[in-house]
Scaffold this motif. Structure first.
Motif, PDB file in Angstrom:
ATOM      1  N   ARG A 184       0.825  -1.214   0.000  1.00  0.00           N
ATOM      2  CA  ARG A 184       0.000   0.000   0.000  1.00  0.00           C
ATOM      3  C   ARG A 184       0.859   1.263   0.000  1.00  0.00           C
ATOM      4  O   ARG A 184       0.432   2.310  -0.487  1.00  0.00           O
ATOM      5  N   ARG A 185       2.075   1.162   0.532  1.00  0.00           N
ATOM      6  CA  ARG A 185       2.967   2.322   0.494  1.00  0.00           C
ATOM      7  C   ARG A 185       3.514   2.548  -0.917  1.00  0.00           C
ATOM      8  O   ARG A 185       3.726   3.705  -1.325  1.00  0.00           O
ATOM      9  N   ALA A 186       3.728   1.469  -1.666  1.00  0.00           N
ATOM     10  CA  ALA A 186       4.331   1.595  -2.989  1.00  0.00           C
ATOM     11  C   ALA A 186       3.344   2.048  -4.056  1.00  0.00           C
ATOM     12  O   ALA A 186       3.720   2.759  -5.001  1.00  0.00           O
ATOM     13  N   VAL A 187       2.093   1.626  -3.940  1.00  0.00           N
ATOM     14  CA  VAL A 187       1.123   1.864  -5.019  1.00  0.00           C
ATOM     15  C   VAL A 187       0.947   3.354  -5.344  1.00  0.00           C
ATOM     16  O   VAL A 187       0.935   3.730  -6.533  1.00  0.00           O
ATOM     17  N   PRO A 188       0.799   4.266  -4.375  1.00  0.00           N
ATOM     18  CA  PRO A 188       0.692   5.683  -4.747  1.00  0.00           C
ATOM     19  C   PRO A 188       1.889   6.176  -5.544  1.00  0.00           C
ATOM     20  O   PRO A 188       1.755   7.066  -6.397  1.00  0.00           O
ATOM     21  N   GLY A 189       3.065   5.599  -5.279  1.00  0.00           N
ATOM     22  CA  GLY A 189       4.247   5.973  -6.049  1.00  0.00           C
ATOM     23  C   GLY A 189       4.123   5.570  -7.510  1.00  0.00           C
ATOM     24  O   GLY A 189       4.500   6.327  -8.417  1.00  0.00           O
ATOM     25  N   HIS A 190       3.578   4.372  -7.748  1.00  0.00           N
ATOM     26  CA  HIS A 190       3.398   3.928  -9.130  1.00  0.00           C
ATOM     27  C   HIS A 190       2.370   4.783  -9.858  1.00  0.00           C
ATOM     28  O   HIS A 190       2.551   5.113 -11.037  1.00  0.00           O
ATOM     29  N   LEU A 191       1.330   5.162  -9.170  1.00  0.00           N
ATOM     30  CA  LEU A 191       0.319   6.008  -9.796  1.00  0.00           C
ATOM     31  C   LEU A 191       0.878   7.400 -10.095  1.00  0.00           C
ATOM     32  O   LEU A 191       0.592   7.984 -11.155  1.00  0.00           O
ATOM     33  N   ALA A 192       1.702   7.916  -9.189  1.00  0.00           N
ATOM     34  CA  ALA A 192       2.330   9.220  -9.421  1.00  0.00           C
ATOM     35  C   ALA A 192       3.337   9.141 -10.568  1.00  0.00           C
ATOM     36  O   ALA A 192       3.474  10.078 -11.365  1.00  0.00           O
ATOM     37  N   ALA A 193       4.043   8.019 -10.659  1.00  0.00           N
ATOM     38  CA  ALA A 193       5.007   7.833 -11.743  1.00  0.00           C
ATOM     39  C   ALA A 193       4.298   7.789 -13.095  1.00  0.00           C
ATOM     40  O   ALA A 193       4.764   8.371 -14.078  1.00  0.00           O
ATOM     41  N   ARG A 194       3.165   7.098 -13.144  1.00  0.00           N
ATOM     42  CA  ARG A 194       2.400   7.048 -14.395  1.00  0.00           C
ATOM     43  C   ARG A 194       1.971   8.453 -14.823  1.00  0.00           C
ATOM     44  O   ARG A 194       2.084   8.828 -16.005  1.00  0.00           O
ATOM     45  N   ALA A 195       1.474   9.243 -13.883  1.00  0.00           N
ATOM     46  CA  ALA A 195       1.037  10.606 -14.211  1.00  0.00           C
ATOM     47  C   ALA A 195       2.204  11.452 -14.708  1.00  0.00           C
ATOM     48  O   ALA A 195       2.058  12.234 -15.662  1.00  0.00           O
ATOM     49  N   ALA A 196       3.375  11.297 -14.076  1.00  0.00           N
ATOM     50  CA  ALA A 196       4.552  12.062 -14.503  1.00  0.00           C
ATOM     51  C   ALA A 196       4.983  11.647 -15.906  1.00  0.00           C
ATOM     52  O   ALA A 196       5.333  12.496 -16.745  1.00  0.00           O
ATOM     53  N   PHE A 197       4.962  10.343 -16.177  1.00  0.00           N
ATOM     54  CA  PHE A 197       5.292   9.844 -17.519  1.00  0.00           C
ATOM     55  C   PHE A 197       4.344  10.432 -18.551  1.00  0.00           C
ATOM     56  O   PHE A 197       4.771  10.915 -19.607  1.00  0.00           O
ATOM     57  N   GLN A 198       3.067  10.419 -18.267  1.00  0.00           N
ATOM     58  CA  GLN A 198       2.077  10.922 -19.222  1.00  0.00           C
ATOM     59  C   GLN A 198       2.208  12.429 -19.429  1.00  0.00           C
ATOM     60  O   GLN A 198       1.817  12.944 -20.475  1.00  0.00           O
ATOM     61  N   ALA A 199       2.794  13.111 -18.438  1.00  0.00           N
ATOM     62  CA  ALA A 199       3.010  14.558 -18.566  1.00  0.00           C
ATOM     63  C   ALA A 199       4.324  14.891 -19.265  1.00  0.00           C
ATOM     64  O   ALA A 199       4.666  16.067 -19.417  1.00  0.00           O
ATOM     65  N   GLY A 200       5.083  13.852 -19.690  1.00  0.00           N
ATOM     66  CA  GLY A 200       6.319  14.082 -20.426  1.00  0.00           C
ATOM     67  C   GLY A 200       7.550  14.249 -19.563  1.00  0.00           C
ATOM     68  O   GLY A 200       8.555  14.820 -20.012  1.00  0.00           O
ATOM     69  N   ALA A 201       7.524  13.746 -18.344  1.00  0.00           N
ATOM     70  CA  ALA A 201       8.643  13.912 -17.418  1.00  0.00           C
ATOM     71  C   ALA A 201       9.853  13.082 -17.835  1.00  0.00           C
ATOM     72  O   ALA A 201       9.742  12.089 -18.569  1.00  0.00           O
ATOM     73  N   SER A 202      11.014  13.468 -17.322  1.00  0.00           N
ATOM     74  CA  SER A 202      12.239  12.690 -17.484  1.00  0.00           C
ATOM     75  C   SER A 202      12.243  11.538 -16.490  1.00  0.00           C
ATOM     76  O   SER A 202      11.405  11.469 -15.574  1.00  0.00           O
ATOM     77  N   GLU A 203      13.195  10.637 -16.639  1.00  0.00           N
ATOM     78  CA  GLU A 203      13.316   9.525 -15.685  1.00  0.00           C
ATOM     79  C   GLU A 203      13.558  10.046 -14.274  1.00  0.00           C
ATOM     80  O   GLU A 203      12.963   9.539 -13.305  1.00  0.00           O
ATOM     81  N   ALA A 204      14.415  11.047 -14.149  1.00  0.00           N
ATOM     82  CA  ALA A 204      14.689  11.611 -12.823  1.00  0.00           C
ATOM     83  C   ALA A 204      13.429  12.236 -12.226  1.00  0.00           C
ATOM     84  O   ALA A 204      13.184  12.131 -11.016  1.00  0.00           O
TER      85      ALA A 204
END
Length: 439
Positions: free
Chosen positions: A172-192
């Motif tokens: 449950r601690r990791a899942v919000p991180g994955h959802l935030a990572a997906r949103a950042a990817f879709q917004a065109g973010a870099s790997e960092a």
């Protein structure tokens, strides 16, 4: 559903740990078990410490993860002793006083100098001392008896209700991180930037993650343990493969997700791998040989390659000739718990090796599944230039649609990973449950 309270389950967990220690000591012929948490290590010719990671056998007893130079001393029939290092320090923040529901179960001795631990350890009898050699104190050098460790490692595969509760929390601690990572990817973010979004959402820093996050955009997803995080975003975010976990009280989670940009062929590949992954998760049942599940995974992924027109061969022939290993070169998964790649994935109670299937050198689990085990299920299909170049030299190359391979190369690959608990009946998918709870 309200998260499970692990603290009420701890006393029964400790009883199980002591029972295992009793049997391990009896089997190996020792009187006392000593477990060191480890020491803080420094960079060569420098005074900068590496992030401290405690001995997993120490964490099995109690939820302490930032405490070097501490010891557990256990003698069957007696209350375990915790030698707790708490220096008088103004350069760094010292450990706080021991607290939590677990403290009543230990005879706690506070020391301010690592050398003081010897006064609180047994002075007679045969000592089984578990730890790294650099944790040695005069008269107390780790000997890591093989018979004892083989027994303890084997039984660590069977999680107690307390451990399962903490592992659910780590999911449950990791899942919000994955959802935030997906949103950042879709917004065109870099790997960092994707990584930073993950850390912020999980409340982690780089130093306390259970492992170095894999954040692979585009072709970087084809490097299985991609170790970098580019600060410059690509001109087009085609795909994101994120393999990232979290930690709670010393227990790790390990989750992988892949996201695409809407490309039709890559989307079909992603959906197909996800479907096969869920089917494999459903087969984590008592009595199943994990090696058979791994080979079934190859057949299923071969079916995906054939259905999508990437390889025109029978899946069985793909497996037999190594074609599936070109696209799926790693193992199906591994045990997980106190360590991300937990111990005793290949051995029986006496330390005897359970061999991998021939031609599958990277499989990390060869045991038969049983209730209480938690394993990862992580199939993947990748487009790895060095492996594809070798396939081109084989007779099977004529069955490959190289135009489709060229189209998919810039996307890197797909991996989907969940943690699954083997029960007496239907498996419990810890990861999918955590995602469902986050919606």
């Amino acid at each position: 559903m309200k998260p499970e309270d692990a603290t009420s389950l701890y006393p029964a967990h400790l009883s199980t740990i002591k029972e295992r220690a009793n049997l391990a000591l009896q089997k190996s012929g020792f009187d006392h078990l000593l477990v060191t948490s480890g020491v803080e290590k420094h960079e060569f010719l420098d005074d900068r410490p590496y992030p401290f990671k405690p001995n997993a056998q120490f964490k099995a007893w109690l939820p302490l993860t930032r405490h070097p130079h501490s010891w557990i001393s256990y003698t069957p029939g007696r209350k375990p002793v915790l030698v707790y290092f708490q220096p008088d320090d103004y350069w760094h923040v010292p450990p706080s006083a021991p607290s939590g529901t677990w403290v009543d179960h230990f005879d706690i001795r506070i020391i301010s100098d690592p050398a003081e631990a010897t006064a609180h350890l047994p002075s007679s009898g045969k000592l089984a001392i578990v730890g790294e050699s650099d944790a040695a104190l005069p008269g107390f050098e780790p000997n890591n008896p093989k018979v004892l460790l083989d027994y303890l490692h084997y039984h660590r595969a069977f999680k107690t209700p307390y451990e399962l509760a903490v592992m659910r929390q780590a999911q449950r601690r990791a899942v919000p991180g994955h959802l935030a990572a997906r949103a950042a990817f879709q917004a065109g973010a870099s790997e960092a930037q994707v990584h930073a979004a993950y850390l912020a959402a999980t409340g982690h820093t780089d130093l306390d993650l259970p492992y170095n996050n894999i954040i692979g955009l585009n072709q970087n997803g084809a490097t299985l343990h991609y170790q970098y995080k580019d600060i410059v975003a690509p001109s087009r975010n085609r795909s994101l493969l994120i393999d990232a976990g979290a930690e709670v009280d010393g227990y790790a989670s390990d989750i992988t997700r892949t996201w695409g940009d809407g490309d039709e062929l890559f989307g079909a590949l992603l959906n197909a791998v996800d479907n096969e992954q869920q089917a494999l998760c459903g087969k984590v049942r008592a009595g199943t040989d994990y090696r058979d599940l791994h080979l079934e995974c190859h057949l299923r992924l071969g079916g995906v390659l054939r259905t999508l027109g990437i390889v025109d061969m029978d899946p069985g022939d793909m497996l037999a000739t190594g074609v599936t290993s070109t696209f799926f070169p790693h193992g199906l998964g591994h045990p997980i718990g106190l360590q991300v790649h937990d111990v005793a994935g290949f051995s029986d109670e006496d330390g005897g090796l359970i061999a991998r299937p021939e031609g599958h050198p990277y499989l990390r689990m060869t045991r038969t599944l049983a209730p209480g085990m938690v394993v990862t299920i992580e199939p993947g299909l990748y487009f790895i230039p060095t492996l594809l170049s070798k396939l081109k030299e084989k007779p099977q190359a004529k069955s490959v649609d190289w135009a489709k391979v060229e189209h998919l190369l810039p996307f890197g690959g797909v991996r989907i990973e969940d943690e699954v608990h083997c029960t007496d009946g239907a498996p419990e998918n810890l990861t999918r449950d955590a995602f469902a709870a986050a919606v």
